[in-house]
Design a protein around this motif. Structure first.
Motif, PDB file in Angstrom:
ATOM      1  N   ALA A 310       0.848  -1.332  -0.120  1.00  0.00           N
ATOM      2  CA  ALA A 310      -0.114  -0.093   0.050  1.00  0.00           C
ATOM      3  C   ALA A 310       0.981   1.215   0.102  1.00  0.00           C
ATOM      4  O   ALA A 310       0.365   2.395  -0.280  1.00  0.00           O
ATOM      5  CB  ALA A 310      -0.882   0.184   1.172  1.00  0.00           C
ATOM      6  N   LEU A 311       2.104   1.035   0.332  1.00  0.00           N
ATOM      7  CA  LEU A 311       3.075   2.182   0.437  1.00  0.00           C
ATOM      8  C   LEU A 311       3.844   2.319  -1.032  1.00  0.00           C
ATOM      9  O   LEU A 311       4.528   3.303  -1.216  1.00  0.00           O
ATOM     10  CB  LEU A 311       4.303   2.100   1.586  1.00  0.00           C
ATOM     11  N   GLY A 312       3.349   1.355  -1.764  1.00  0.00           N
ATOM     12  CA  GLY A 312       4.173   1.515  -3.324  1.00  0.00           C
ATOM     13  C   GLY A 312       5.308   0.351  -3.359  1.00  0.00           C
ATOM     14  O   GLY A 312       5.762   0.499  -4.505  1.00  0.00           O
ATOM     15  N   TRP A 313       5.495  -0.572  -2.463  1.00  0.00           N
ATOM     16  CA  TRP A 313       6.175  -1.491  -2.804  1.00  0.00           C
ATOM     17  C   TRP A 313       5.597  -2.605  -3.653  1.00  0.00           C
ATOM     18  O   TRP A 313       4.316  -2.584  -3.785  1.00  0.00           O
ATOM     19  CB  TRP A 313       6.797  -2.119  -1.377  1.00  0.00           C
ATOM     20  N   ASN A 314       6.376  -3.736  -4.179  1.00  0.00           N
ATOM     21  CA  ASN A 314       5.676  -4.515  -4.809  1.00  0.00           C
ATOM     22  C   ASN A 314       6.264  -6.121  -4.557  1.00  0.00           C
ATOM     23  O   ASN A 314       7.039  -6.645  -5.053  1.00  0.00           O
ATOM     24  CB  ASN A 314       6.358  -4.408  -6.294  1.00  0.00           C
ATOM     25  N   ILE A 315       5.577  -6.268  -3.383  1.00  0.00           N
ATOM     26  CA  ILE A 315       6.154  -7.765  -2.725  1.00  0.00           C
ATOM     27  C   ILE A 315       4.974  -8.943  -3.006  1.00  0.00           C
ATOM     28  O   ILE A 315       4.010  -8.621  -2.832  1.00  0.00           O
ATOM     29  CB  ILE A 315       6.440  -7.473  -1.339  1.00  0.00           C
ATOM     30  N   GLU A 316       5.580  -9.890  -3.386  1.00  0.00           N
ATOM     31  CA  GLU A 316       4.783 -11.023  -3.564  1.00  0.00           C
ATOM     32  C   GLU A 316       4.599 -12.030  -2.329  1.00  0.00           C
ATOM     33  O   GLU A 316       5.627 -11.983  -1.651  1.00  0.00           O
ATOM     34  CB  GLU A 316       5.101 -12.080  -4.653  1.00  0.00           C
ATOM     35  N   LYS A 317       3.494 -12.284  -1.831  1.00  0.00           N
ATOM     36  CA  LYS A 317       3.248 -12.948  -0.469  1.00  0.00           C
ATOM     37  C   LYS A 317       4.043 -14.253  -0.568  1.00  0.00           C
ATOM     38  O   LYS A 317       3.620 -15.169  -1.560  1.00  0.00           O
ATOM     39  CB  LYS A 317       1.796 -13.205  -0.136  1.00  0.00           C
ATOM     40  N   PRO A 318       5.119 -14.692   0.374  1.00  0.00           N
ATOM     41  CA  PRO A 318       5.784 -16.000  -0.095  1.00  0.00           C
ATOM     42  C   PRO A 318       4.486 -17.224   0.333  1.00  0.00           C
ATOM     43  O   PRO A 318       3.665 -16.837   1.456  1.00  0.00           O
ATOM     44  CB  PRO A 318       6.652 -15.960   1.302  1.00  0.00           C
ATOM     45  N   LYS A 319       4.781 -18.130  -0.114  1.00  0.00           N
ATOM     46  CA  LYS A 319       4.031 -19.346   0.315  1.00  0.00           C
ATOM     47  C   LYS A 319       4.379 -20.126   1.274  1.00  0.00           C
ATOM     48  O   LYS A 319       3.491 -20.713   1.833  1.00  0.00           O
ATOM     49  CB  LYS A 319       3.826 -20.421  -1.176  1.00  0.00           C
ATOM     50  N   ALA A 320       5.584 -20.005   1.725  1.00  0.00           N
ATOM     51  CA  ALA A 320       6.227 -20.977   2.851  1.00  0.00           C
ATOM     52  C   ALA A 320       7.281 -20.108   3.256  1.00  0.00           C
ATOM     53  O   ALA A 320       7.716 -18.809   2.755  1.00  0.00           O
ATOM     54  CB  ALA A 320       6.660 -22.056   2.189  1.00  0.00           C
TER      55      ALA A 320
END
Length: 391
Positions: A310-320
């Protein structure tokens, strides 16, 4: 005074020392730090495991040396049951499994058991530093396998020169991965097994995070590959899935010759773990559901990743795994950004360069946060970053 062994000079300087010094300074100043650095479960070990330890500790049979061939029998049998239930893999309890005093110990001793001067280890990077350090300490050479974001942080085995592969004894893999949080599909393990067979290499799979996974995802095992046991040894730890880092209990599964080789090394180095801890470990593997901790990690992951995005980062949620691995903003090195987060926002993270030069440009944030009850410290970390860090 006698001089120390030259092999200790092969250990690189402690790359986190500057961050550690800044942390000590901040604490001394009375600052409230949110520590996203260490990957050490902050929740207590589940009560049934502690109860099993207490009961076993009163049994005089656990007070003496463990003289079993490869580990306290109830624990070994529990590991076999776990492998069948979790992965559908049949393990011979007499030849294909052994108890460890934590997976770090087993990984370290595998390097010493296999590497001679001039031998190569194929080591991913960024990575847990044990693989590289103990290869060097045993007199071996390291060939680095860069883990690139565009390839899902999987090594490209086809790019390894054949002349290097022919000199290699060990191929180290670690999925779910520390530090990147990446996961590996079974198809990748099939490729890795074929590669190990082609070059007569032992594939060492560090599966310490195999049971720390989210949203219904189930990490696979290299031993599920047809013929995987012919070339592979896989190490599992109770530390992360059962909040047992201080207990020091783990196990290895796989190729009988590799298990025997590691056992020969270990039998000349240690006398196994306190058997009461092994009894408690068996209870964990057979009967304990630690899903409340995994649910808490999931909530923390979502708060952290959604908040930063929401702050502008681009992070994919880790599966593990326990980690969120993300690029640093432009204009920073990983160390510079880690220092800025600590100094300005009071948030401690690990600079990616600490896991090797291929980790430069990233930071690692852990989902284990002391003092957090329901994700509130993660939410506060996001708010501090919003207030104090300019991108």
């Amino acid at each position: 005074m006698a001089t120390r062994s030259a092999r200790l000079d092969k250990i690189p300087p402690y790359l986190f020392s500057e961050i550690a010094a800044l942390k000590r300074k901040a604490i001394a100043e009375g600052r409230d730090l949110i520590d996203l650095g260490i990957g050490d479960p902050d929740q207590p070990t589940p009560t049934p495991i502690i109860d099993a330890l207490c009961k076993a500790a009163y049994d005089p049979e656990t007070h003496r040396y463990d003289e079993t061939p490869a580990g306290w029998t109830p624990f070994v049998n529990a590991a076999v049951t776990y492998a069948k239930r979790r992965f559908g893999v049949d393990i011979d309890p007499n030849t294909e499994v052994m108890q460890l005093i934590g997976s770090k110990e087993g990984l370290s001793h595998l390097a010493w058991a296999y590497i001679d001067p001039g031998d190569y280890s194929l080591v991913p990077e960024p990575a847990y530093t044990v693989y590289k350090i103990h290869t060097h300490m045993a007199g071996g050479e390291v060939y680095t396998l860069p883990l690139k974001e565009e390839n899902g942080f999987l090594p490209i085995l086809s790019e390894i020169p054949s002349e290097i592969a022919k000199k290699s004894k060990l191929l180290w893999l670690n999925y779910p991965n520390n530090p990147t949080g990446a996961v590996a599909p079974l198809s990748f393990y099939e490729e890795a097994v074929a590669f190990a067979k082609e070059y007569d290499i032992l594939l060492v799979n560090d599966a310490a995070y195999a049971d720390v996974a989210y949203d219904g995802y189930k990490p696979c095992s290299v031993l599920q590959v047809e013929g995987g046991k012919e070339v592979s040894i896989e190490l599992h730890s109770l530390s992360k899935p059962f909040n047992m880092t201080g207990w020091r209990i783990a196990f290895a599964l796989g190729n009988a010759d590799a298990i025997g080789t590691l056992n020969k090394m270990k039998s000349n180095l240690d006398s196994k773990q306190f058997p009461a801890i092994a009894v408690a470990g068996a209870e964990a593997l057979l009967n304990v559901d630690n899903s409340p901790t995994i649910e808490l990690y999931t909530k923390r992951r979502d708060i952290l990743v959604d908040g930063l995005n929401a702050l502008g980062w681009n992070i994919e949620k880790p599966k593990a795994s326990l980690y969120v691995w993300t690029r640093v903003p432009k204009g920073y090195t990983s160390m510079e950004f880690a220092k800025a987060l600590l100094d300005k926002a009071g948030v401690l993270v690990i600079p990616g360069v600490g896991y090797g030069v291929n980790g430069e440009g990233y930071i690692r944030m852990s989902l284990t946060v002391m003092g957090d009850k329901n994700g509130e410290r993660l939410a506060e970390a996001v708010e501090r970053i919003r207030e104090h860090i300019t991108f």
